[in-house]
Motif scaffolding. Structure first.
Motif, PDB file in Angstrom:
ATOM      1  N   TYR A  34       1.486  13.421  -8.736  1.00 39.41           N
ATOM      2  CA  TYR A  34       0.122  13.130  -8.305  1.00 39.41           C
ATOM      3  C   TYR A  34      -0.228  11.682  -8.641  1.00 39.41           C
ATOM      4  CZ  TYR A  34      -0.939  18.021  -7.323  1.00 39.41           C
ATOM      5  OH  TYR A  34      -0.968  19.292  -6.777  1.00 39.41           O
TER       6      TYR A  34
ATOM      7  N   ARG B  57       9.843  15.797  -4.558  1.00 35.93           N
ATOM      8  CA  ARG B  57       8.880  16.825  -4.162  1.00 35.93           C
ATOM      9  C   ARG B  57       8.770  17.916  -5.217  1.00 35.93           C
ATOM     10  NH1 ARG B  57      10.912  15.951   1.216  1.00 35.93           N
ATOM     11  NH2 ARG B  57      12.509  17.544   0.888  1.00 35.93           N
TER      12      ARG B  57
ATOM     13  N   GLN C  50       8.958   1.293  -1.100  1.00 35.50           N
ATOM     14  CA  GLN C  50       7.597   1.174  -0.569  1.00 35.50           C
ATOM     15  C   GLN C  50       7.170  -0.288  -0.523  1.00 35.50           C
ATOM     16  OE1 GLN C  50       6.453   4.093   0.756  1.00 35.50           O
ATOM     17  NE2 GLN C  50       8.443   4.673  -0.108  1.00 35.50           N
TER      18      GLN C  50
ATOM     19  N   LYS D 222      -4.009  12.618  -5.819  1.00 33.52           N
ATOM     20  CA  LYS D 222      -3.405  13.111  -4.575  1.00 33.52           C
ATOM     21  C   LYS D 222      -1.914  13.357  -4.776  1.00 33.52           C
ATOM     22  CE  LYS D 222      -2.852  11.963   0.321  1.00 33.52           C
ATOM     23  NZ  LYS D 222      -3.146  10.970   1.400  1.00 33.52           N
ATOM     24  N   ARG D 223      -1.448  14.539  -4.368  1.00 35.55           N
ATOM     25  CA  ARG D 223      -0.021  14.873  -4.488  1.00 35.55           C
ATOM     26  C   ARG D 223       0.759  14.141  -3.398  1.00 35.55           C
ATOM     27  NH1 ARG D 223       3.721  18.587  -2.428  1.00 35.55           N
ATOM     28  NH2 ARG D 223       5.253  19.336  -3.957  1.00 35.55           N
ATOM     29  N   LEU D 224       1.773  13.375  -3.802  1.00 36.44           N
ATOM     30  CA  LEU D 224       2.581  12.645  -2.832  1.00 36.44           C
ATOM     31  C   LEU D 224       3.471  13.616  -2.066  1.00 36.44           C
ATOM     32  CD1 LEU D 224       3.664   9.441  -4.824  1.00 36.44           C
ATOM     33  CD2 LEU D 224       1.793   9.699  -3.192  1.00 36.44           C
ATOM     34  N   PRO D 225       3.500  13.525  -0.724  1.00 35.46           N
ATOM     35  CA  PRO D 225       4.258  14.513   0.069  1.00 35.46           C
ATOM     36  C   PRO D 225       5.754  14.234   0.161  1.00 35.46           C
ATOM     37  CG  PRO D 225       3.085  12.998   1.521  1.00 35.46           C
ATOM     38  CD  PRO D 225       2.660  12.651   0.132  1.00 35.46           C
TER      39      PRO D 225
ATOM     40  N   GLU E 209       0.830  -1.211   0.000  1.00 36.97           N
ATOM     41  CA  GLU E 209       0.000   0.000   0.000  1.00 36.97           C
ATOM     42  C   GLU E 209       0.861   1.256   0.000  1.00 36.97           C
ATOM     43  OE1 GLU E 209      -2.975   0.274   2.988  1.00 36.97           O
ATOM     44  OE2 GLU E 209      -4.033  -1.556   2.361  1.00 36.97           O
ATOM     45  N   VAL E 210       0.345   2.296  -0.673  1.00 36.63           N
ATOM     46  CA  VAL E 210       0.951   3.623  -0.651  1.00 36.63           C
ATOM     47  C   VAL E 210      -0.171   4.638  -0.473  1.00 36.63           C
ATOM     48  CG1 VAL E 210       2.199   5.384  -1.968  1.00 36.63           C
ATOM     49  CG2 VAL E 210       2.908   2.986  -2.110  1.00 36.63           C
ATOM     50  N   GLU E 211      -0.092   5.397   0.599  1.00 42.73           N
ATOM     51  CA  GLU E 211      -1.113   6.413   0.889  1.00 42.73           C
ATOM     52  C   GLU E 211      -2.520   5.814   0.859  1.00 42.73           C
ATOM     53  OE1 GLU E 211      -0.541   9.648   1.724  1.00 42.73           O
ATOM     54  OE2 GLU E 211       1.615   9.261   1.681  1.00 42.73           O
ATOM     55  N   GLY E 212      -2.652   4.608   1.432  1.00 42.47           N
ATOM     56  CA  GLY E 212      -3.952   3.968   1.544  1.00 42.47           C
ATOM     57  C   GLY E 212      -4.432   3.259   0.301  1.00 42.47           C
TER      58      GLY E 212
END
Length: 510
Positions: free
Chosen positions: A500, A495, A381, A504-507, A310-313
């Motif tokens: 995206y 960054r 990841q 969603k933009r990855l932080p 998983e990455v960011e859910g």
């Protein structure tokens, strides 16, 4: 041997005969400790004293004495006595002539099995521990091919450690004869010939030989430039139980400049061309998701879908699909739709071939600027998100060099992510054909399994060439897992690219 015009000798293979054309290659050939080329001192030979260094607390005046000490490195009184004589000898030539020559019958029976790597180790210790010697080596131009000129040596190893140049030999003999006829002394003739050799004749002829000494010096120079350590086979040296003055050498780590000792495997450099010789290195090439090497299923390639994470859910079936999503990662409806299409594909292979193939004109124009760091992030990841994949990486021996074999890949980036080895591919193809012909009674499943095992058992053929970024990334992740650290990913770069994924933009937090 190919030398790029850069600070790195990318294609150096130690135990191979080379041909250096002095008219086209920037040859820095050394013969004496007093040699100077274009203002650069070449007092870099083994025999030259004046640059003392330590090998794990034992000081030697020159690397020739340290090298010979390895020849007599069993743990017995006879060898200890010879090592003490070598430690006290300041003249490398005398050490070779008196100590080595008269004790050849007492050398280790396995000496020729590790003498090249031992020489490599001794020279690197000198580079790391003597700042004056290191400065002299680093001042030699980065595009220079360092060559030991053994043109007038008659020993059996003259063209193993060095090279010979027939044209320069002929020029020297003719010039000596001319000067002798003019009544010059031997000293004057020697000086005049050296001036010609290092000046007017420097671009003459071809140097032929393995040039092990020159190659070792270049590898050490390049490692010093990078601030890393060279790829010395410490596993081999450890296996030989080398004793100095009655103490078994600790050969787990290499000395680095500044005296700090680090593991050799920190010197993995992404986006850097490599040459791996499987006859000297423990290379495990992989290509298919079901490759089996030494009884282990080597399902390490990005296409493998048995290690979801998983990455960011969001759950990803493979690192390949996440990586491909990065190619279409602008904050647009079009790119988000392509990402969804990638995830819906029947397999990672289908996602790459059919979905990316259909939308290749929509790939981010700046993707090549960050693709390697993005791939490193994606694979890490997977490491963090799947315990089975972590166990797989950790089960691979430390001395294994992982290489993605991409000889037959046609996508254009095969040499970026992997390495080619045409000779290996042809050898495996012949084995597969032989097995198929011999075992025509087997079912397809059993035949495929037998071919898999037998062809993957063949690894020490040819040479692997390429950047091997996938293999390197896997090895970096393996290192980090063993050390409980994280890889040095350029998060600032990622960054800055505003990536995206599914809207969603990855932080990319530190």
């Amino acid at each position: 041997m190919k030398i790029k015009n850069s600070p790195h000798s990318d294609f150096i293979i130690l135990d191979r005969v080379e041909t250096y054309d002095a008219s086209t290659v920037n040859c820095y050939a050394f013969r004496r400790g007093t040699d100077i080329v274009d203002g650069h001192a070449l007092a870099i030979g083994n025999m030259v004293s004046g640059y003392p260094f330590d090998i794990q607390g034992n000081t030697f005046y020159n690397s020739e004495c340290a090298y010979i000490a390895g020849m007599f490195s069993d743990n017995n009184d006879s060898h200890n006595g010879l090592q003490e004589a070598l430690r006290d000898e300041a003249n490398g030539f005398m050490a070779k002539k008196k100590i080595r020559r008269f004790n050849e019958d007492r050398k280790r029976a396995d000496w020729e099995e590790f003498n090249i790597q031992w020489m490599f180790y001794c020279v690197w210790c000198k580079v790391a521990n003597n700042a004056v010697f290191r400065k002299m080596l680093l001042e030699i131009p980065s595009d220079a091919v360092i060559i030991e000129d053994s043109t007038f040596q008659n020993g059996r190893t003259a063209t193993i450690w060095g090279t010979r140049n027939k044209i320069q030999r002929q020029l020297t003999l003719e010039y000596k004869k001319k000067l002798a006829a003019e009544g010059l002394s031997k000293i004057a003739i020697k000086k005049a010939c050296d001036e010609k050799r290092l000046g007017e004749w420097r671009k003459q002829g071809v140097f032929v030989g393995k040039n092990l000494m020159g190659k070792i010096l270049m590898l050490c120079r390049d490692a010093a430039m990078r601030g890393t350590a060279p790829d010395i086979n410490l596993n081999l040296l450890r296996s030989k139980h080398i004793y100095l003055f009655g103490i078994l050498l600790y050969l787990e780590e290499l000395p680095t400049i500044g005296g700090i000792r680090v593991k050799v495997d920190k010197a993995i450099i992404l986006d850097h061309e490599e040459v791996y010789d499987p006859k000297q290195q423990n290379v495990w090439p992989f290509k298919h998701v079901d490759d089996i090497v030494e009884g282990m299923k080597l399902d390490l390639c990005n296409m493998t879908s048995c290690y979801p994470f998983e990455v960011e859910g969001v759950k990803w079936r493979s690192s390949e699909e996440l990586y491909l999503a990065g190619e279409f990662s602008h904050n647009t409806a079009e790119h988000q739709a392509i990402q969804e299409e990638l995830r819906a594909a029947k397999s990672p292979y289908a996602a790459k071939r059919f979905v990316k193939g259909k939308h290749k004109k929509q790939v981010r124009e700046d993707f090549t600027d960050f693709r390697t760091q993005w791939m490193l992030w994606c694979v890490w990841q997977k490491c963090m998100g799947n315990s089975d994949f972590r166990r797989k990486l950790l089960s691979i021996p430390d001395n294994v060099i992982l290489v993605e074999e991409t000889t037959t890949d046609t996508g254009g980036s095969g040499q970026v992510w992997g390495c080619s080895n045409r000779e290996l591919v042809e050898a495996r193809k012949a084995i597969a054909q032989s097995i198929t012909k011999k075992h025509d009674d087997l079912t397809k499943k059993n035949l495929d399994f037998l071919i898999n095992v037998e062809t993957n058992a063949i690894r020490n053929v040819g040479v692997f060439k390429g950047q091997n970024n996938i293999g390197k990334i896997l090895m970096i992740c393996r290192q980090c897992l063993k050390r409980c650290t994280s890889p040095e990913i350029d998060l600032a770069l990622l960054r800055s690219k505003n990536i995206y994924i599914l809207g969603k933009r990855l932080p990319f937090f530190d």
